[in-house]
Design a protein around this motif. Structure first.
Motif, short mmCIF file in Angstrom:
data_model
loop_
_atom_site.label_atom_id
_atom_site.label_comp_id
_atom_site.label_asym_id
_atom_site.label_seq_id
_atom_site.Cartn_x
_atom_site.Cartn_y
_atom_site.Cartn_z
N HIS A 43 3.45 7.19 10.05
CA HIS A 43 3.68 7.11 8.63
C HIS A 43 2.82 8.06 7.81
CE1 HIS A 43 0.67 3.64 8.07
NE2 HIS A 43 0.66 3.95 9.31
N ASP A 81 5.72 4.52 5.07
CA ASP A 81 6.56 3.51 5.74
C ASP A 81 6.57 2.19 4.98
OD1 ASP A 81 3.91 3.03 6.49
OD2 ASP A 81 4.50 2.10 8.37
N HIS A 82 5.82 2.11 3.91
CA HIS A 82 5.88 0.94 3.02
C HIS A 82 6.39 1.29 1.62
CE1 HIS A 82 3.79 -2.15 5.51
NE2 HIS A 82 3.52 -1.05 6.18
N HIS A 117 1.22 3.96 1.99
CA HIS A 117 1.80 4.67 3.13
C HIS A 117 3.32 4.72 3.01
CE1 HIS A 117 -1.78 4.35 6.10
NE2 HIS A 117 -1.65 5.58 5.66
N HIS A 143 0.83 -1.21 0.00
CA HIS A 143 0.00 0.00 0.00
C HIS A 143 0.86 1.26 0.00
CE1 HIS A 143 0.69 -0.68 4.32
NE2 HIS A 143 0.33 0.55 4.56
N HIS A 202 -7.22 -1.55 4.57
CA HIS A 202 -6.39 -0.72 5.45
C HIS A 202 -6.46 0.75 5.05
CE1 HIS A 202 -3.01 0.85 7.60
NE2 HIS A 202 -2.24 0.92 6.53
N ASP A 234 -0.38 -3.91 6.08
CA ASP A 234 -1.21 -3.55 7.23
C ASP A 234 -2.62 -3.98 6.90
OD1 ASP A 234 0.92 -2.32 8.53
OD2 ASP A 234 0.50 -0.38 7.61
ZN LIG Z 1 -0.19 1.57 6.45
#
Ligand SMILES: [Zn+2]
Length: 416
Positions: free
Chosen positions: A413, A65-66, A63, A61, A162, A187
């Motif tokens: 994030h 942090d990904h 975000h 996804h 998510h 997530d």
């Molecule tokens: Zn996330």
């Protein structure tokens, strides 16, 4: 088959897994480390492996942090495909460019502060042109449609519930000892009742990698949260404005739908809502262009908003002049703006104008980290410094709990 966790394990941010099947070599996610003093150094030294030998990248996804190190991966020499859902690809265009902009600003700031000792300016983690180049490597795929990123790998994206576009990746990989089923959850959402549908149920797998069970899916506001919003907003608008600092992707849309729901049921009067953040505007437009991805109650609510534009008048401010014009409004406006922790962006202007007025209200809807302006407000500061002015805090301050559920995770994030 070998899995190496290059980030994420034991970390709050920076999810990145290297999978080596003996046949193919690929990454699942390529997240940025955020928060804390070590983040900058960690991001610089991340991706320290032979990334030219990668066959492909998969993304759960959007975000940061990904996804946040994807432009760096590309800048360091990875030229292959990055597979993600269509909506994730749309969100990345907004988020990676914004992230690149922040990286450039941070490098500039660090250069200024090191000039005395070092001659060389700091180079950003990546630049806006590098982020743009990386976007060209995206290969969007639909949910529930099998694709083959490599002859020995097949993959299907299922809805993870998510954030918009989030996916559970269901893969079959060929290994020397036979075909294995590998599932990456990313997530996950939290089940029925929210803005997005519950995560898709997956049967058995040979390896299941679950990122976390407390994702920040957008919740329908609970009865308690609705009551708090009514209390905070209802009495204010006749004489003052309501200012809501908010993260652009996810939170802003949750706040908007919570307000719409209260206007629909008549618990709040017709509302004039201004979304004053270019990234929040884009994320809201992407969300409202993908109603098929929302849960049925949210779809109904959105349809109501379209049928009743006078009940919730939604305006986006496009340029700085529009944004500044909001400062002339004395009452009746709900202003949602970024950043969510009040330390950057247009929100600072709105706080500067509205904090000194006791007729106004400020609603805190997310986690406020130590050292931010938002945190000082939550901690009850009587005056705060904004643009080199001491601003008296006389407005009513409300912390809306239900909209900041799982905030410590969420806000780590959500950059803007
Ligand atoms: Zn996330």
């Amino acid at each position: 088959m070998r899995l190496s966790f290059l980030g994420g394990a034991g970390e709050v941010t920076g999810s990145c897994t290297l999978v080596e099947t003996g046949d193919a070599r690929f990454l699942v996610d390529c997240g940025m480390f955020q928060g804390g003093h070590e983040a900058w150094a960690k991001n610089l030294s991340a991706l320290d492996f032979d990334l030219r030998r990668l066959d492909f990248v998969l993304l759960t996804h959007a975000h940061i942090d990904h996804s946040g190190l994807l432009p760096r991966l590309a800048a360091l020499g990875y030229g292959g495909p990055i597979h993600a859902t269509k909506t994730t690809a749309e969100l990345l265009e907004v988020m990676l460019l914004d992230s690149a902009h922040l990286q450039e600003k941070e490098a500039e700031w660090r250069s200024r502060h090191r000039d005395a000792r070092r001659q060389h300016p700091m180079t950003p983690l990546y630049t806006v042109p590098q982020a743009r180049a990386c976007l060209a490597q995206l290969h969007p795929a639909a949910y529930e449609t099998e694709f083959h990123p490599h002859p020995g790998v097949s993959c299907t994206f299922h809805d993870a519930g998510h954030i918009l576009g989030s996916a559970i990746m269901d893969m079959r990989v060929r290994t020397p000892s036979g075909t294995r089923r590998l599932v990456f959850s990313g997530d996950l959402g939290q089940g029925a009742g929210g803005m997005l549908p519950a995560p898709t149920r997956i049967g058995s797998a040979d390896a299941l990698l679950v990122e976390s069970t407390y994702g920040d899916r957008l919740h329908k506001a609970s009865e308690e949260t609705q009551h708090e919003l009514v209390q905070a907003i209802g009495g204010t608008l006749a004489r003052g404005n309501v200012v809501i600092p908010s993260f652009a992707v996810g939170r802003t849309q949750a706040v908007l739908y919570a307000l719409a729901d209260l206007a629909r049921t008549g618990r709040l009067p017709p509302l004039r809502v201004f979304i004053d953040s270019p990234m929040a505007e884009k994320a809201t437009l992407i969300t409202r262009a993908h109603l098929e991805l929302l849960s049925p109650p949210m779809r109904d609510l959105d349809a109501w908003m379209r049928r009743n534009p006078a009940e919730l008048q939604l305006r986006y401010t496009h340029d700085v002049a529009d944004s500044m014009a909001l400062n002339q409004i004395r009452s009746g406006a709900v202003i949602i703006s970024a950043s969510g922790m009040c330390d950057a962006g247009r929100i600072k202007h709105h706080l500067r104008w509205n904090l000194p007025r006791r007729e106004c209200a400020v609603l805190i809807t997310g986690f406020q980290a130590q050292g931010t302006l938002g945190r000082r407000l939550v901690d009850g500061a009587r005056t705060v410094r904004i643009f080199n002015d001491d601003i008296a805090v006389r407005a009513q301050l409300h912390t809306i709990g239900g909209l900041s559920a799982h905030a410590d995770r969420n806000d780590a994030h959500a950059i803007a």
